[in-house]
Design a protein around this motif. Structure first.
Motif, PDB file in Angstrom:
ATOM      1  N   LYS A 118      36.822 -12.497  -8.958  1.00  0.00           N
ATOM      2  CA  LYS A 118      35.360 -12.403  -8.905  1.00  0.00           C
ATOM      3  C   LYS A 118      34.731 -13.094 -10.103  1.00  0.00           C
ATOM      4  CE  LYS A 118      31.622  -9.057  -8.248  1.00  0.00           C
ATOM      5  NZ  LYS A 118      31.289  -7.613  -8.082  1.00  0.00           N
ATOM      6  N   LEU A 119      35.336 -12.927 -11.289  1.00  0.00           N
ATOM      7  CA  LEU A 119      34.807 -13.583 -12.484  1.00  0.00           C
ATOM      8  C   LEU A 119      34.863 -15.104 -12.334  1.00  0.00           C
ATOM      9  CD1 LEU A 119      36.415 -11.379 -15.288  1.00  0.00           C
ATOM     10  CD2 LEU A 119      34.022 -11.366 -14.551  1.00  0.00           C
ATOM     11  N   VAL A 120      35.994 -15.610 -11.874  1.00  0.00           N
ATOM     12  CA  VAL A 120      36.136 -17.058 -11.686  1.00  0.00           C
ATOM     13  C   VAL A 120      35.152 -17.574 -10.646  1.00  0.00           C
ATOM     14  CG1 VAL A 120      37.709 -18.921 -11.014  1.00  0.00           C
ATOM     15  CG2 VAL A 120      38.555 -17.031 -12.405  1.00  0.00           C
ATOM     16  N   SER A 121      34.850 -16.754  -9.669  1.00  0.00           N
ATOM     17  CA  SER A 121      33.949 -17.199  -8.595  1.00  0.00           C
ATOM     18  C   SER A 121      32.546 -17.502  -9.103  1.00  0.00           C
ATOM     19  CB  SER A 121      33.867 -16.134  -7.491  1.00  0.00           C
ATOM     20  OG  SER A 121      33.118 -14.996  -7.913  1.00  0.00           O
ATOM     21  N   TYR A 122      32.158 -16.906 -10.236  1.00  0.00           N
ATOM     22  CA  TYR A 122      30.835 -17.193 -10.789  1.00  0.00           C
ATOM     23  C   TYR A 122      30.728 -18.645 -11.280  1.00  0.00           C
ATOM     24  CZ  TYR A 122      30.190 -12.112 -10.772  1.00  0.00           C
ATOM     25  OH  TYR A 122      30.085 -10.801 -10.392  1.00  0.00           O
ATOM     26  N   LEU A 123      31.878 -19.297 -11.484  1.00  0.00           N
ATOM     27  CA  LEU A 123      31.894 -20.695 -11.907  1.00  0.00           C
ATOM     28  C   LEU A 123      31.983 -21.648 -10.722  1.00  0.00           C
ATOM     29  CD1 LEU A 123      34.549 -20.373 -14.775  1.00  0.00           C
ATOM     30  CD2 LEU A 123      32.066 -20.426 -15.060  1.00  0.00           C
ATOM     31  N   ALA A 124      32.208 -21.102  -9.536  1.00  0.00           N
ATOM     32  CA  ALA A 124      32.560 -21.932  -8.383  1.00  0.00           C
ATOM     33  C   ALA A 124      31.392 -22.706  -7.788  1.00  0.00           C
ATOM     34  CB  ALA A 124      33.211 -21.069  -7.297  1.00  0.00           C
ATOM     35  N   LYS A 125      30.170 -22.347  -8.151  1.00  0.00           N
ATOM     36  CA  LYS A 125      29.004 -23.062  -7.638  1.00  0.00           C
ATOM     37  C   LYS A 125      28.065 -23.437  -8.778  1.00  0.00           C
ATOM     38  CE  LYS A 125      28.842 -21.194  -2.919  1.00  0.00           C
ATOM     39  NZ  LYS A 125      29.095 -22.505  -2.283  1.00  0.00           N
ATOM     40  N   THR A 126      27.419 -24.587  -8.640  1.00  0.00           N
ATOM     41  CA  THR A 126      26.428 -25.000  -9.620  1.00  0.00           C
ATOM     42  C   THR A 126      25.169 -24.155  -9.452  1.00  0.00           C
ATOM     43  OG1 THR A 126      25.357 -26.649  -8.198  1.00  0.00           O
ATOM     44  CG2 THR A 126      27.295 -27.363  -9.455  1.00  0.00           C
ATOM     45  N   GLU A 127      24.234 -24.301 -10.354  1.00  0.00           N
ATOM     46  CA  GLU A 127      22.982 -23.547 -10.232  1.00  0.00           C
ATOM     47  C   GLU A 127      22.268 -23.843  -8.921  1.00  0.00           C
ATOM     48  OE1 GLU A 127      20.186 -22.767 -13.515  1.00  0.00           O
ATOM     49  OE2 GLU A 127      21.526 -24.025 -14.731  1.00  0.00           O
ATOM     50  N   LYS A 128      22.417 -25.074  -8.441  1.00  0.00           N
ATOM     51  CA  LYS A 128      21.748 -25.455  -7.190  1.00  0.00           C
ATOM     52  C   LYS A 128      22.558 -25.097  -5.950  1.00  0.00           C
ATOM     53  CE  LYS A 128      18.540 -29.056  -8.598  1.00  0.00           C
ATOM     54  NZ  LYS A 128      18.019 -30.415  -8.281  1.00  0.00           N
ATOM     55  N   ARG A 139      26.584 -30.219 -24.644  1.00  0.00           N
ATOM     56  CA  ARG A 139      26.074 -29.168 -23.773  1.00  0.00           C
ATOM     57  C   ARG A 139      26.912 -29.098 -22.508  1.00  0.00           C
ATOM     58  NH1 ARG A 139      20.690 -29.363 -20.992  1.00  0.00           N
ATOM     59  NH2 ARG A 139      21.904 -28.329 -19.360  1.00  0.00           N
ATOM     60  N   ALA A 140      26.817 -27.961 -21.824  1.00  0.00           N
ATOM     61  CA  ALA A 140      27.462 -27.805 -20.526  1.00  0.00           C
ATOM     62  C   ALA A 140      26.578 -28.429 -19.456  1.00  0.00           C
ATOM     63  CB  ALA A 140      27.691 -26.326 -20.230  1.00  0.00           C
ATOM     64  N   PHE A 141      27.171 -28.698 -18.300  1.00  0.00           N
ATOM     65  CA  PHE A 141      26.424 -29.307 -17.200  1.00  0.00           C
ATOM     66  C   PHE A 141      25.246 -28.425 -16.796  1.00  0.00           C
ATOM     67  CE2 PHE A 141      25.674 -29.652 -12.612  1.00  0.00           C
ATOM     68  CZ  PHE A 141      25.388 -31.004 -12.493  1.00  0.00           C
ATOM     69  N   ASP A 142      25.484 -27.149 -16.570  1.00  0.00           N
ATOM     70  CA  ASP A 142      24.399 -26.208 -16.273  1.00  0.00           C
ATOM     71  C   ASP A 142      24.857 -24.801 -16.656  1.00  0.00           C
ATOM     72  OD1 ASP A 142      26.015 -25.250 -14.254  1.00  0.00           O
ATOM     73  OD2 ASP A 142      24.848 -26.098 -12.612  1.00  0.00           O
ATOM     74  N   ASN A 143      24.056 -23.804 -16.338  1.00  0.00           N
ATOM     75  CA  ASN A 143      24.324 -22.452 -16.827  1.00  0.00           C
ATOM     76  C   ASN A 143      25.525 -21.801 -16.180  1.00  0.00           C
ATOM     77  OD1 ASN A 143      23.337 -20.512 -18.754  1.00  0.00           O
ATOM     78  ND2 ASN A 143      22.804 -19.173 -17.026  1.00  0.00           N
ATOM     79  N   THR A 144      25.963 -22.297 -15.010  1.00  0.00           N
ATOM     80  CA  THR A 144      27.127 -21.702 -14.349  1.00  0.00           C
ATOM     81  C   THR A 144      28.419 -22.439 -14.699  1.00  0.00           C
ATOM     82  OG1 THR A 144      26.881 -23.044 -12.336  1.00  0.00           O
ATOM     83  CG2 THR A 144      25.694 -20.949 -12.422  1.00  0.00           C
ATOM     84  N   SER A 145      28.359 -23.416 -15.605  1.00  0.00           N
ATOM     85  CA  SER A 145      29.580 -24.095 -16.044  1.00  0.00           C
ATOM     86  C   SER A 145      30.407 -23.200 -16.954  1.00  0.00           C
ATOM     87  CB  SER A 145      29.238 -25.382 -16.803  1.00  0.00           C
ATOM     88  OG  SER A 145      28.565 -26.299 -15.978  1.00  0.00           O
ATOM     89  N   ALA A 146      29.761 -22.181 -17.541  1.00  0.00           N
ATOM     90  CA  ALA A 146      30.437 -21.249 -18.447  1.00  0.00           C
ATOM     91  C   ALA A 146      29.834 -19.866 -18.275  1.00  0.00           C
ATOM     92  CB  ALA A 146      30.294 -21.701 -19.897  1.00  0.00           C
ATOM     93  N   ILE A 147      30.657 -18.845 -18.439  1.00  0.00           N
ATOM     94  CA  ILE A 147      30.163 -17.470 -18.404  1.00  0.00           C
ATOM     95  C   ILE A 147      30.625 -16.758 -19.663  1.00  0.00           C
ATOM     96  CG2 ILE A 147      30.026 -17.288 -15.898  1.00  0.00           C
ATOM     97  CD1 ILE A 147      32.691 -15.817 -15.909  1.00  0.00           C
ATOM     98  N   LEU A 148      29.802 -15.834 -20.136  1.00  0.00           N
ATOM     99  CA  LEU A 148      30.108 -15.030 -21.317  1.00  0.00           C
ATOM    100  C   LEU A 148      30.633 -13.679 -20.839  1.00  0.00           C
ATOM    101  CD1 LEU A 148      29.987 -14.747 -24.417  1.00  0.00           C
ATOM    102  CD2 LEU A 148      27.625 -13.920 -24.150  1.00  0.00           C
ATOM    103  N   LEU A 149      31.769 -13.249 -21.392  1.00  0.00           N
ATOM    104  CA  LEU A 149      32.398 -12.010 -20.954  1.00  0.00           C
ATOM    105  C   LEU A 149      32.388 -10.961 -22.059  1.00  0.00           C
ATOM    106  CD1 LEU A 149      35.573 -13.446 -19.165  1.00  0.00           C
ATOM    107  CD2 LEU A 149      33.365 -12.867 -18.144  1.00  0.00           C
ATOM    108  N   ASP A 150      32.043  -9.733 -21.688  1.00  0.00           N
ATOM    109  CA  ASP A 150      32.200  -8.589 -22.570  1.00  0.00           C
ATOM    110  C   ASP A 150      33.598  -8.023 -22.324  1.00  0.00           C
ATOM    111  OD1 ASP A 150      32.262  -6.171 -23.868  1.00  0.00           O
ATOM    112  OD2 ASP A 150      30.380  -5.415 -23.035  1.00  0.00           O
ATOM    113  N   ILE A 151      34.524  -8.218 -23.278  1.00  0.00           N
ATOM    114  CA  ILE A 151      35.899  -7.759 -23.099  1.00  0.00           C
ATOM    115  C   ILE A 151      36.223  -6.583 -24.025  1.00  0.00           C
ATOM    116  CG2 ILE A 151      36.741  -9.987 -22.291  1.00  0.00           C
ATOM    117  CD1 ILE A 151      37.876 -10.458 -25.115  1.00  0.00           C
TER     118      ILE A 151
END
Length: 422
Positions: free
Chosen positions: A268-278, A379-391
């Motif tokens: 599920k975490l990886v899936s947040y990277l699977a699509k661009t903002e658009k 910079r990253a391509f867009d906001n979904t190119s990277a996610i911040l995780l609370d571990i």
């Protein structure tokens, strides 16, 4: 590449000093680094002279200098000895070994080959920098990327116009060239060691100065007079504030809580990277996970290490292919996951102009100060190119055994007894 005995500890000390923001602590960390590098190079010089064996140089990682590099260091040595730095560098620009002056010679005082070697070593010794796309862009100010929600290619009549589709698919991102700079000093006593050993010292200083600055920018940069870091929220419409830049990712805007790296949750975490903002689908076969060393040892390693039936351990076992990178620029309790090809670092300015002598400080105690500088943005391509995780509450992994709900047959004194499984 020269292997310095205390380099890892010194690098960690510098990184921690930079995170503290304490100028005195940073100055002391850099002084300790300078002193340790200088001392080892002096020891290597003494050993080579004692053995009279040039092969020791190659074994220790010292480079065979080109003629232009030798000219540069000889000019540096001559300038420091005579006190006329400006004239020494002017002479060096004119005489590059050919006796002729050309446009490339005038681009900077340091040969490009030195800088290229520094960047190569950077990527070898700082894993995070090997995971980003570093490009030299000169004085370019625009980055044109494909921001289409669908593939551009389509079937149709050969006379059909695709101009509208192409224009609508392109996104232009501004590139601001921010200056990364620091000061280093050269003891006049080191000049007698010659070009080869002076090269080893300067490249070590350049590498560490650039590494810590670039790594900070890639991870935490605000975007205000520095790159935009992976932890920053850059979704369309986010507010950029002069002085503070972009905010950090928050819950709902690229930040998620990870309590387990088991298959379902990690997928599920990886899936947040699977699509661009658009909404366009990304294609990638692995991701990069960045955390600091303490969190790796206390959180990530226990969550991704399994014990085999043979009693041995296997580390970094993820449900989806993942490269783990340790960066002490990350805050404790947080990690960043990103798509490797989707962060770009743009190096700007004129090639070779990385180090120049400075008269900003008084030259005392036989020291000469130099300014190390590099222009860059990222910079990253867009906001979904990277996610911040609370571990902070990431749980260790456990080996679980599931017994199928089938009856178990046993034989007692020739009689078959059937009992339910548990």
């Amino acid at each position: 590449m020269i292997k310095f005995k205390n380099e890892q500890a010194a690098s960690l000390e510098i990184a921690q000093a930079m995170k503290s923001g304490d100028e005195k602590q940073m100055a002391q960390a850099w002084k300790n680094f300078h002193d340790s590098i200088a001392q080892q190079i002096k020891d290597d010089f003494a050993e080579v002279n004692a053995s009279n064996d040039a092969a020791v140089l190659a074994q220790r990682g010292y480079r065979q200098l080109t003629k232009q590099e030798t000219n540069f260091y000889n000019a540096l040595i001559q300038g420091m000895k005579t006190g006329d730095m400006k004239q020494a560098f002017i002479d060096n620009v004119i005489d590059t070994g050919t006796g002729e002056t050309n446009a490339d010679d005038k681009l900077g005082i340091m040969p490009e080959t030195i800088v290229e070697d520094v960047y190569r070593n950077l990527r070898e010794t700082h894993p995070l920098l090997s995971k980003i796309n570093m490009q030299y862009v000169g004085y370019s100010t625009k980055w044109v990327v494909n921001d289409a929600t669908v593939q551009l290619a389509k079937w149709g009549n050969i006379t059909d116009s695709i101009d509208k589709e192409i224009k609508g698919a392109l996104k232009v991102i501004d590139i601001d060239q921010n200056k990364l700079s620091c000061y280093c000093f050269i003891e006049k006593g080191m000049l007698d060691l010659g070009p080869t050993f002076l090269d080893g010292y300067i490249r070590a200083i350049l590498k560490e100065a650039m590494a810590n600055g670039l790594e900070y920018g890639v991870v935490k940069g605000t975007g205000y007079k520095e790159p935009i870091g992976l932890i920053r929220d850059i979704h369309a419409g986010v507010s950029f504030t002069t002085g503070t830049g972009y905010p950090e990712k928050t819950t709902g805007q690229g930040k998620y809580t990870a309590t387990s790296f088991e298959t379902a949750e990690y997928g599920k975490l990886v899936s947040y990277l699977a699509k661009t903002e658009k909404g366009a689908t990304r294609n990638f076969n692995h991701v990069v996970l960045v955390c600091n060393l303490v969190d790796y040892l206390t959180k990530v390693m226990p969550a991704t290490t399994v014990r085999t039936p043979q009693g041995t351990y296997v580390n970094d076992v993820f449900p989806f292919p993942t490269d783990v990178v340790v960066s002490n620029q990350m805050d404790t309790g947080e990690a960043v996951m990103f798509v490797e090809d989707e962060y770009k670092l743009f190096a700007g300015g004129q090639r070779g102009q990385v180090i120049e002598y400075s008269d900003d400080y008084k030259f005392i105690e036989d020291l000469r100060y130099f300014k190390v500088k590099q222009y860059a943005d990222g910079r990253a391509f867009d906001n979904t190119s990277a996610i911040l995780l609370d571990i902070s509450n990431l749980e260790p992994t456990y080996t679980t055994v599931k017994i199928a709900d089938q009856p178990i047959s046993t034989t007692v004194e020739g009689t078959v007894t059937t009992t339910p499984s548990v």
